[in-house]
Design a protein around this motif. Structure first.
Motif: not given
Length: 244
Positions: A106-116, A191-203
């Motif tokens: 739950a925390a990861l989803e919240a942090v990943a979706g947060q605007d830097p 995980v971070l590569d996918g998030l940085r490259r696409t903004g997706s939390t799928d990884a």
């Protein structure tokens, strides 16, 4: 000792998929009860030894070799309550890991979706000590993560000190959470590569799902270990004594 059929070390080895030498090591370490000897000095194993072996191997898959050995030692010392308490500790630890994983997910989803950009900081960013305090880790951990390619802080042109921007701080928080849930660094890189490259939390979701599957596998192994241990202690296996 119940069971009169004689078994050789190689017979037990085949039953567990290990070497005959490993069987001898198990007996010497107290994982198996002491074996009798023939007049010529050969070890003689019986069905209770097979039961002890299969119990240990199953317990090891679920609880780990160290805990499994402690459980078998307690059984062979005639202290079944201690053995059961050690089994309970393993189940309690697994339950805690499941609870932690749910909270982490739950925390990861919240942090990943947060605007830097939501992080408030000076224009030059945070220094390494400030980020470590913010994330709750040591500065040495941040350096290790940087070496692994997880973080890429900038440098102050005047001092050469590391400076962490909003995105790096977010990533540091993600890494810290994943490490607390025992994710290896290479998996976090993906995980971070996918998030940085696409903004997706799928990884990220895939990593959490994989960790959940690992816990499920351990739970099933613990169930098998408990069944094997019950079968062994319910027979004539316990209380046979452990070599000193």
């Amino acid at each position: 000792m119940a069971g009169t059929a004689r078994l050789r070390p190689v017979d037990l080895a085949r039953a567990a998929g290990v070497s005959a030498q490993q069987i001898r090591n198990y007996e010497a370490s107290g994982v198996l009860p002491p074996a009798s000897r023939t007049d010529s000095g050969y070890r003689v194993f019986t069905e209770p030894h097979r039961g002890a072996l299969l119990a240990y191997r199953a317990l090891s898959d679920g609880h780990g070799p160290h805990a499994a050995q402690a459980i078998m030692h307690a059984v062979h010392d005639g202290d079944l309550p201690l053995a059961l308490a050690l089994v309970d500790e393993g189940h309690a630890a697994l339950h805690e890991q499941r609870r932690s994983l749910r909270e982490t997910a739950a925390a990861l989803e919240a942090v990943a979706g947060q605007d830097p950009g939501a992080y408030r900081m000076t224009r030059s960013g945070m220094r390494i000590g400030e980020v470590a305090a913010h994330v709750g880790v040591r500065t040495s951990a941040l350096r290790v993560w940087e070496e692994a390619g997880l973080l890429t802080p900038g440098r102050d042109p005047a001092t050469g000190y590391r400076r962490y921007g909003a995105r790096e701080i977010r990533d540091a928080r993600l890494v810290a959470m994943l490490r607390r849930s025992r994710y290896p660094l290479p998996r976090i890189v993906d995980v971070l590569d996918g998030l940085r490259r696409t903004g997706s939390t799928d990884a990220l979701r895939a990593a959490v799902a994989q960790r959940r599957e690992e816990l499920d596998r351990r739970a099933r192994a613990m169930l098998e270990g408990a069944a094997r241990l019950h079968a062994y202690t319910d027979g004539a296996g316990q209380g046979q004594g452990r070599p000193g």
